[in-house]
Design a protein around this motif. Structure first.
Motif, mmCIF file in Angstrom:
data_model
loop_
_atom_site.group_PDB
_atom_site.id
_atom_site.type_symbol
_atom_site.label_atom_id
_atom_site.label_comp_id
_atom_site.label_asym_id
_atom_site.label_seq_id
_atom_site.Cartn_x
_atom_site.Cartn_y
_atom_site.Cartn_z
ATOM 1 N N LYS A 51 68.070 -59.689 -29.154
ATOM 2 C CA LYS A 51 69.356 -60.354 -28.880
ATOM 3 C C LYS A 51 70.375 -59.987 -29.963
ATOM 4 C CE LYS A 51 71.414 -64.872 -28.145
ATOM 5 N NZ LYS A 51 71.212 -66.319 -28.160
ATOM 6 N N ALA A 52 69.935 -59.992 -31.214
ATOM 7 C CA ALA A 52 70.835 -59.641 -32.318
ATOM 8 C C ALA A 52 71.288 -58.191 -32.196
ATOM 9 C CB ALA A 52 70.146 -59.881 -33.652
ATOM 10 N N LYS A 53 70.374 -57.293 -31.803
ATOM 11 C CA LYS A 53 70.745 -55.884 -31.636
ATOM 12 C C LYS A 53 71.777 -55.729 -30.527
ATOM 13 C CE LYS A 53 67.060 -53.231 -31.305
ATOM 14 N NZ LYS A 53 65.688 -52.688 -31.294
ATOM 15 N N SER A 54 71.617 -56.495 -29.459
ATOM 16 C CA SER A 54 72.599 -56.395 -28.374
ATOM 17 C C SER A 54 73.942 -56.972 -28.805
ATOM 18 C CB SER A 54 72.088 -57.096 -27.115
ATOM 19 O OG SER A 54 72.005 -58.493 -27.310
ATOM 20 N N MET A 55 73.904 -57.990 -29.678
ATOM 21 C CA MET A 55 75.160 -58.552 -30.186
ATOM 22 C C MET A 55 75.905 -57.541 -31.049
ATOM 23 S SD MET A 55 73.970 -62.418 -31.116
ATOM 24 C CE MET A 55 75.528 -62.899 -31.837
ATOM 25 N N LEU A 56 75.155 -56.725 -31.782
ATOM 26 C CA LEU A 56 75.787 -55.722 -32.653
ATOM 27 C C LEU A 56 76.505 -54.636 -31.861
ATOM 28 C CD1 LEU A 56 73.117 -55.167 -35.448
ATOM 29 C CD2 LEU A 56 75.373 -56.206 -35.694
ATOM 30 N N THR A 57 76.155 -54.484 -30.603
ATOM 31 C CA THR A 57 76.773 -53.435 -29.787
ATOM 32 C C THR A 57 77.829 -53.974 -28.836
ATOM 33 O OG1 THR A 57 75.018 -53.621 -28.142
ATOM 34 C CG2 THR A 57 74.706 -51.995 -29.889
ATOM 35 N N LEU A 58 78.170 -55.267 -28.937
ATOM 36 C CA LEU A 58 79.214 -55.833 -28.078
ATOM 37 C C LEU A 58 80.553 -55.159 -28.364
ATOM 38 C CD1 LEU A 58 78.415 -59.655 -28.233
ATOM 39 C CD2 LEU A 58 78.092 -58.121 -26.296
ATOM 40 N N ARG A 67 82.425 -51.259 -35.904
ATOM 41 C CA ARG A 67 81.037 -50.789 -35.786
ATOM 42 C C ARG A 67 80.938 -49.833 -34.610
ATOM 43 N NH1 ARG A 67 79.272 -56.677 -36.676
ATOM 44 N NH2 ARG A 67 78.946 -56.716 -38.895
ATOM 45 N N SER A 68 80.241 -48.762 -34.812
ATOM 46 C CA SER A 68 80.040 -47.810 -33.720
ATOM 47 C C SER A 68 78.546 -47.561 -33.580
ATOM 48 C CB SER A 68 80.791 -46.518 -33.997
ATOM 49 O OG SER A 68 80.378 -45.992 -35.238
ATOM 50 N N LEU A 69 77.841 -48.554 -33.053
ATOM 51 C CA LEU A 69 76.399 -48.436 -32.887
ATOM 52 C C LEU A 69 76.109 -47.821 -31.526
ATOM 53 C CD1 LEU A 69 75.312 -51.886 -34.311
ATOM 54 C CD2 LEU A 69 75.343 -49.687 -35.456
ATOM 55 N N GLU A 70 75.622 -46.629 -31.548
ATOM 56 C CA GLU A 70 75.314 -45.937 -30.305
ATOM 57 C C GLU A 70 73.817 -45.943 -30.081
ATOM 58 O OE1 GLU A 70 76.984 -42.107 -30.845
ATOM 59 O OE2 GLU A 70 79.029 -42.865 -30.999
ATOM 60 N N ASP A 71 73.425 -45.657 -28.857
ATOM 61 C CA ASP A 71 72.015 -45.597 -28.521
ATOM 62 C C ASP A 71 71.316 -44.597 -29.434
ATOM 63 O OD1 ASP A 71 69.741 -46.287 -27.099
ATOM 64 O OD2 ASP A 71 70.000 -44.664 -25.656
ATOM 65 N N GLY A 72 70.224 -45.037 -30.053
ATOM 66 C CA GLY A 72 69.480 -44.170 -30.948
ATOM 67 C C GLY A 72 69.826 -44.351 -32.410
ATOM 68 N N ALA A 73 70.778 -45.252 -32.718
ATOM 69 C CA ALA A 73 71.123 -45.504 -34.119
ATOM 70 C C ALA A 73 69.885 -46.022 -34.843
ATOM 71 C CB ALA A 73 72.263 -46.518 -34.212
ATOM 72 N N GLU A 74 69.564 -45.422 -35.970
ATOM 73 C CA GLU A 74 68.374 -45.776 -36.731
ATOM 74 C C GLU A 74 68.651 -46.971 -37.631
ATOM 75 O OE1 GLU A 74 65.229 -44.495 -36.690
ATOM 76 O OE2 GLU A 74 65.808 -43.160 -35.048
ATOM 77 N N PHE A 75 67.652 -47.837 -37.782
ATOM 78 C CA PHE A 75 67.787 -49.009 -38.633
ATOM 79 C C PHE A 75 68.006 -48.571 -40.074
ATOM 80 C CE2 PHE A 75 65.824 -52.345 -41.312
ATOM 81 C CZ PHE A 75 66.698 -53.376 -40.994
ATOM 82 N N GLY A 108 63.128 -51.390 -35.110
ATOM 83 C CA GLY A 108 63.283 -50.194 -34.289
ATOM 84 C C GLY A 108 64.731 -49.726 -34.291
ATOM 85 N N ASN A 109 65.025 -48.672 -33.506
ATOM 86 C CA ASN A 109 66.415 -48.237 -33.445
ATOM 87 C C ASN A 109 67.117 -48.993 -32.317
ATOM 88 O OD1 ASN A 109 65.966 -46.853 -31.005
ATOM 89 N ND2 ASN A 109 65.471 -44.962 -32.059
ATOM 90 N N TYR A 115 59.007 -54.277 -32.785
ATOM 91 C CA TYR A 115 57.565 -54.460 -32.686
ATOM 92 C C TYR A 115 57.002 -54.914 -34.029
ATOM 93 C CZ TYR A 115 57.447 -49.870 -34.918
ATOM 94 O OH TYR A 115 57.629 -48.823 -35.777
ATOM 95 N N TYR A 116 55.759 -55.379 -33.996
ATOM 96 C CA TYR A 116 55.061 -55.789 -35.214
ATOM 97 C C TYR A 116 54.059 -54.723 -35.611
ATOM 98 C CZ TYR A 116 56.842 -60.497 -35.797
ATOM 99 O OH TYR A 116 57.646 -61.565 -36.061
#
Length: 125
Positions: A51-58, A67-75, A108-109, A115-116
């Protein structure tokens, strides 16, 4: 004949057998409940991270904060940092707090699911 107080050996053996039977049924159920609770906690933490990752891409956040977080952005690269990710989560301050037993959460990216793992990730070193 005298009246004697107490239990006979047969009565005591019968009571011990019943207690042993109940324990053999109950203890595995309790241990299984602990494992289920840990799994549910892990699933909850993963859902929170996703959910937090999806919020970062709003689009609003991208526009407001640049912020320009595109698919595949590495943590850990660019704006996809622990600080920005944890700013979207109100239940924990750091990823280290989302550790369950000796399992670490790996966010993950942007395009992959969290994952754990038992291997200590870079953020925990």
């Amino acid at each position: 004949m005298k009246n004697k107080d107490g239990f006979t050996l047969v009565e005591i053996m019968f009571a011990v057998a019943i207690i042993g039977l109940l324990a053999s049924i109950g203890i595995p159920s309790i241990l299984h409940a602990f494992e289920n609770a840990k799994d549910k906690t892990k699933q909850s933490h993963i859902a929170t991270i996703e959910k937090a990752k999806s919020m970062l891409t709003l689009p609003e956040l991208v526009y407001a904060y640049g912020r320009s977080l595109e698919d595949g952005a590495e943590f850990g690269e660019g704006d996809y940092t622990e600080e920005n990710l944890m700013a979207c989560i109100h239940t924990a301050e750091t990823l280290e707090e989302l550790k369950v037993d000796d399992n670490y959460l790996v966010p993950g990216n942007i395009g992959t699911k969290a994952y754990y793992t038992k291997t200590q990730p870079a953020y925990a070193r």
